[in-house]
Write a protein that holds these residues in place. Structure first.
Motif, PDB file in Angstrom:
ATOM      1  N   PRO A  79       0.760  -1.304  -0.031  1.00 33.84           N
ATOM      2  CA  PRO A  79      -0.196  -0.113  -0.014  1.00 33.84           C
ATOM      3  C   PRO A  79       0.864   1.259   0.010  1.00 33.84           C
ATOM      4  O   PRO A  79       1.650   1.338   0.816  1.00 33.84           O
ATOM      5  CB  PRO A  79      -0.904  -0.070   1.176  1.00 33.84           C
ATOM      6  N   GLY A  80       0.479   2.038  -0.955  1.00 32.95           N
ATOM      7  CA  GLY A  80       0.997   3.430  -0.994  1.00 32.95           C
ATOM      8  C   GLY A  80       2.515   3.366  -1.521  1.00 32.95           C
ATOM      9  O   GLY A  80       3.345   4.449  -1.791  1.00 32.95           O
ATOM     10  N   VAL A  81       3.114   2.238  -2.151  1.00 32.39           N
ATOM     11  CA  VAL A  81       4.434   2.358  -2.556  1.00 32.39           C
ATOM     12  C   VAL A  81       4.329   1.843  -4.126  1.00 32.39           C
ATOM     13  O   VAL A  81       3.776   0.676  -4.387  1.00 32.39           O
ATOM     14  CB  VAL A  81       5.534   1.285  -1.978  1.00 32.39           C
ATOM     15  N   GLU A  82       4.984   2.504  -5.118  1.00 27.55           N
ATOM     16  CA  GLU A  82       4.831   1.984  -6.476  1.00 27.55           C
ATOM     17  C   GLU A  82       6.104   1.626  -6.804  1.00 27.55           C
ATOM     18  O   GLU A  82       7.174   1.986  -6.997  1.00 27.55           O
ATOM     19  CB  GLU A  82       4.676   3.396  -7.338  1.00 27.55           C
ATOM     20  N   ILE A  83       5.906  -0.047  -6.971  1.00 25.54           N
ATOM     21  CA  ILE A  83       7.243  -0.993  -7.069  1.00 25.54           C
ATOM     22  C   ILE A  83       7.085  -1.419  -8.421  1.00 25.54           C
ATOM     23  O   ILE A  83       6.041  -1.744  -9.239  1.00 25.54           O
ATOM     24  CB  ILE A  83       7.303  -2.166  -6.184  1.00 25.54           C
ATOM     25  N   CYS A  84       8.285  -1.430  -9.126  1.00 20.34           N
ATOM     26  CA  CYS A  84       8.503  -2.241 -10.358  1.00 20.34           C
ATOM     27  C   CYS A  84       9.284  -3.166 -10.144  1.00 20.34           C
ATOM     28  O   CYS A  84      10.614  -3.315  -9.389  1.00 20.34           O
ATOM     29  CB  CYS A  84       9.259  -1.232 -11.258  1.00 20.34           C
ATOM     30  N   GLY A  85       9.039  -4.554 -10.688  1.00 20.74           N
ATOM     31  CA  GLY A  85       9.776  -5.829 -10.347  1.00 20.74           C
ATOM     32  C   GLY A  85       9.514  -6.712 -11.312  1.00 20.74           C
ATOM     33  O   GLY A  85       8.999  -6.613 -12.588  1.00 20.74           O
ATOM     34  N   LYS A  86      10.179  -7.695 -11.346  1.00 22.51           N
ATOM     35  CA  LYS A  86      10.309  -9.057 -12.226  1.00 22.51           C
ATOM     36  C   LYS A  86      10.465 -10.299 -11.690  1.00 22.51           C
ATOM     37  O   LYS A  86      11.445 -10.449 -10.727  1.00 22.51           O
ATOM     38  CB  LYS A  86      11.081  -8.773 -13.400  1.00 22.51           C
ATOM     39  N   THR A  87       9.389 -11.107 -11.615  1.00 20.11           N
ATOM     40  CA  THR A  87       9.612 -12.533 -11.132  1.00 20.11           C
ATOM     41  C   THR A  87      10.593 -13.209 -12.171  1.00 20.11           C
ATOM     42  O   THR A  87      10.699 -13.112 -13.357  1.00 20.11           O
ATOM     43  CB  THR A  87       8.322 -13.298 -11.046  1.00 20.11           C
ATOM     44  N   GLY A  88      11.066 -14.413 -11.257  1.00 15.26           N
ATOM     45  CA  GLY A  88      11.936 -15.205 -12.142  1.00 15.26           C
ATOM     46  C   GLY A  88      11.875 -16.657 -11.437  1.00 15.26           C
ATOM     47  O   GLY A  88      11.811 -16.823 -10.297  1.00 15.26           O
ATOM     48  N   THR A  89      11.792 -17.596 -12.501  1.00 12.39           N
ATOM     49  CA  THR A  89      12.263 -19.188 -12.076  1.00 12.39           C
ATOM     50  C   THR A  89      13.166 -19.715 -12.835  1.00 12.39           C
ATOM     51  O   THR A  89      13.090 -19.530 -14.250  1.00 12.39           O
ATOM     52  CB  THR A  89      10.743 -19.789 -12.524  1.00 12.39           C
ATOM     53  N   ALA A  90      14.208 -20.368 -12.171  1.00 10.66           N
ATOM     54  CA  ALA A  90      15.333 -20.733 -13.030  1.00 10.66           C
ATOM     55  C   ALA A  90      15.624 -22.235 -12.603  1.00 10.66           C
ATOM     56  O   ALA A  90      15.443 -22.821 -11.457  1.00 10.66           O
ATOM     57  CB  ALA A  90      16.736 -20.294 -12.423  1.00 10.66           C
ATOM     58  N   GLU A  91      15.711 -22.979 -13.574  1.00 14.43           N
ATOM     59  CA  GLU A  91      15.980 -24.414 -13.474  1.00 14.43           C
ATOM     60  C   GLU A  91      17.271 -24.692 -12.753  1.00 14.43           C
ATOM     61  O   GLU A  91      17.974 -24.065 -12.763  1.00 14.43           O
ATOM     62  CB  GLU A  91      16.119 -25.342 -14.971  1.00 14.43           C
ATOM     63  N   ASN A  92      17.005 -25.927 -11.911  1.00 11.12           N
ATOM     64  CA  ASN A  92      18.059 -26.152 -11.073  1.00 11.12           C
ATOM     65  C   ASN A  92      18.377 -27.534 -11.084  1.00 11.12           C
ATOM     66  O   ASN A  92      17.767 -28.445 -11.051  1.00 11.12           O
ATOM     67  CB  ASN A  92      17.549 -25.935  -9.639  1.00 11.12           C
ATOM     68  N   PHE A  93      19.942 -27.721 -11.600  1.00 13.45           N
ATOM     69  CA  PHE A  93      20.439 -29.138 -11.881  1.00 13.45           C
ATOM     70  C   PHE A  93      21.469 -29.399 -10.850  1.00 13.45           C
ATOM     71  O   PHE A  93      22.326 -28.426 -10.571  1.00 13.45           O
ATOM     72  CB  PHE A  93      20.660 -29.305 -13.369  1.00 13.45           C
TER      73      PHE A  93
END
Length: 620
Positions: free
Chosen positions: A516-530
């Motif tokens: 609330p009240g904060v304009e956030i810019c972001g990006k989710t990420g999912t990385a394969e793990n071997f």
């Protein structure tokens, strides 16, 4: 003019004093030769190390007194080794080993027998030591940590080794020096300058006073106090959020490049590496191969960046002119290429333009943007070289130049890289398509991802990240950390990327994580793990990645969160990033639901799978 005379006089005297001190301690070796004579005893007066503060003036590291039992082998006479060993609280074998080591180092120079006695041990031993000639107590200072977090940033101090003594004449056997973190990086500032006393002895080896009335004696100079860019409250909060999780959080102030937090998890209390138990505790930390608490995951761990990399794919494609913000691309839940290859996509709406594609993380859009970038050149290798050049301008594929002594360069392949991979064929963009969505052969560190996010927040420039804020209250002036570094992407291309990252929170993959009240810019990420188990490549649970900055139009914080085996981007990384941003900007937490969820969930079982064999059985 008369008013200036006293000032000039003080300046001149100061210069003379400094010059004399420099000559005696650096250039003139006559007093150092005195230590090789039988008539003069050299005693060192060790200075206090400089204090370390956080960005808000909170004391992080101070000093506490410590006492070493020293020996000058040539002055030792016959004594009862068993009795003396009991007095020191060690066994006789250990005492003999210490004496042998001291004789190997030098028969004339002092060496440490027992380091770092406490006040009580010192008081008990002081009176009894007089009957053992050749032995004396040397006062030093050890670190006194006022925080339980940030051990990876602060580092620790330990005894110098023979190689360091040979390389630097300042050090003698038993001296302490910085290890890891700020203690190592800024050792010369923090250690100060040792004072030296030369004592005349008679033919009976008794001290009779200062040598030549003390003309060669010098006073110790305390180490310089330094302030770090780290926010201790934010650091501690990030460490708490990462309880029972492996990974890193790196937060940067975009407008200065100052590192606000550098969290690695699991970590340890810095006080564990102070005093006589330091070696024992270090050994335990070193051999913890599951948690690896000595590994600074924020600086040293290299991972595929995953979907946050799509922002860079789009920026490069815009700069190269192969896409624009209005064009739409078809996405049929994936992208088919080559003969039988297909890249899947969870996004169900088609066609899609740049901004919503970034907000919803459409694989197809960015795979096509990457394809067009590489194929825009006469050959794929030349396209890869141009692509790599853009990424290098963001600090990827190389050490960033931050002021901490460890790290990894990451990996950004060029044309030659794939020429070596495919020496017998004419390869094309389709061979490397996973690069476009942050998989493939790309590897980055969390601090690199945080720096990328800061560059996007600034619309195309960044300062080299750093942890030193000021020395004795004076701001740093090193151009390494005060000079803007511009990317190869024009400023105008950043606005649609910022809008897309803003959409991630408003209607995209992180819409449930809004503050609330904060304009956030972001990006989710999912990385394969071997990993490899019994020689076979096994896929484990995906890593959770999230990058973000806020506020949107006046960024005060940019960060990257990486949680190993964290499933998907918004599950762990997104929640932690939102909480860190709110904590820093508002110093309060309104999203108690997010905080409660993060603190009540553990990933410890995930980290034990490779050791239990469970994941191997699942992925057969």
């Amino acid at each position: 003019m008369r008013k200036l005379v006293p000032i000039l006089l003080i300046v001149v005297v100061g210069i003379i004093f400094i010059a004399r001190l420099f000559y005696m301690q650096i250039l003139d070796d006559s007093f150092s030769k005195l230590s090789q004579t039988n008539a003069v005893k050299v005693e060192y007066d060790y200075p206090q190390r400089g204090y370390i503060f956080d960005r808000n003036g909170k004391l992080l590291v101070a000093n506490q007194p410590s006492y070493d039992v020293m020996v000058v082998p040539r002055e030792v006479t016959a004594f009862d080794t068993l009795e003396f060993a009991k007095l020191l609280g060690i066994d006789e074998i250990q005492l003999k080993k210490s004496l042998k080591k001291a004789r190997v180092y030098s028969s004339r120079l002092p060496s440490v027998v027992i380091p770092q006695l406490t006040k009580n041990e010192y008081a008990y031993l002081q009176e009894k030591l007089r009957k053992y000639s050749g032995f004396y107590i040397q006062k030093r200072s050890l670190r006194d940590y006022k925080t339980k977090t940030g051990s990876n940033v602060l580092g620790y101090i330990a005894e110098v080794n023979p190689r360091e003594i040979s390389a630097n004449p300042y050090y003698n056997s038993g001296d302490l020096t910085g290890r890891q973190g700020v203690e190592k990086q800024y050792e010369k500032l923090l250690r100060g300058v040792k004072g030296v006393k030369y004592l005349q002895k008679d033919r009976f080896n008794r001290e009779i006073g200062p040598y030549k009335n003390g003309i060669y004696d010098t006073l110790p100079v305390k180490g310089k106090d330094i302030s770090l860019t780290i926010d201790e409250k934010l650091q501690a909060y990030g460490q708490m959020l990462m309880t029972n999780k492996h990974g890193g959080i790196v937060a940067i102030e975009p407008q200065t490049g100052e590192i606000l937090s550098l969290v690695t998890a699991p970590s340890y209390d810095p006080a564990l590496l102070v005093g006589r138990k330091r070696s024992k505790n270090f050994t335990k930390l070193w051999y913890d191969t599951i948690n690896k608490p000595l590994l600074d995951r924020g600086l040293q761990a290299m991972y595929p960046p995953g979907s946050p990399f799509k922002a860079l794919t789009a920026l490069i494609a815009l700069q190269e002119g192969v896409i624009n913000t209005k064009e739409t691309m078809a996405c049929h839940m994936g992208f088919s290429y080559g003969r039988r290859s297909r890249m899947g996509c969870h996004y169900h709406k088609s066609p899609v333009s740049l901004v919503p594609a970034l907000a919803q993380s459409c694989n197809t859009y960015f795979a096509k943007a990457y394809w067009r970038t590489i194929e825009n050149y006469p050959t794929a290798p030349k396209g890869m070289d141009a692509w790599q050049k853009h990424l290098k301008s963001f600090g990827l594929g190389d050490f960033l130049g931050y002021d901490l002594p460890i790290g990894q360069p990451g990996r950004i392949p060029d044309g030659d890289y794939y020429n070596r991979w495919y020496p017998d064929i004419r390869w094309a963009a389709s061979y490397t398509l996973s690069n476009g969505i942050g998989q493939g052969e790309i590897a980055t560190t969390p601090i690199q991802l945080a720096n990328i996010t800061a560059a996007i927040a600034n619309r195309g420039w960044y300062y080299t990240p750093h942890v030193l804020k000021s020395i004795e209250g004076n701001p740093i002036k090193d151009t390494m950390y005060t000079k803007k570094r511009y990317t190869t992407i024009d400023t105008k291309h950043f606005e649609p990327i910022v809008e897309g990252m803003h959409g991630v929170y408003n209607y995209g993959t992180a819409r449930s994580l809004r503050i609330p009240g904060v304009e956030i810019c972001g990006k989710t990420g999912t990385a394969e793990n071997f990993t490899r188990i019994d020689g076979k490549r096994v896929q484990l649970t995906d890593h959770s990645i999230f990058v973000a900055f806020a506020p949107k139009d006046d960024p005060k914080i940019a960060l990257a969160v990486f949680v190993e085996n964290g499933y998907w981007g918004s599950r762990y990384g997104g929640r932690i990033a939102s909480l860190m941003i709110e904590k820093y900007l508002n110093d309060t937490i309104t999203r108690k639901d997010l905080e409660k969820w993060v603190m009540s969930h553990s990933l410890e079982e995930e980290y034990l799978k490779p050791y239990s064999g469970e994941s191997f059985k699942i992925n057969q």
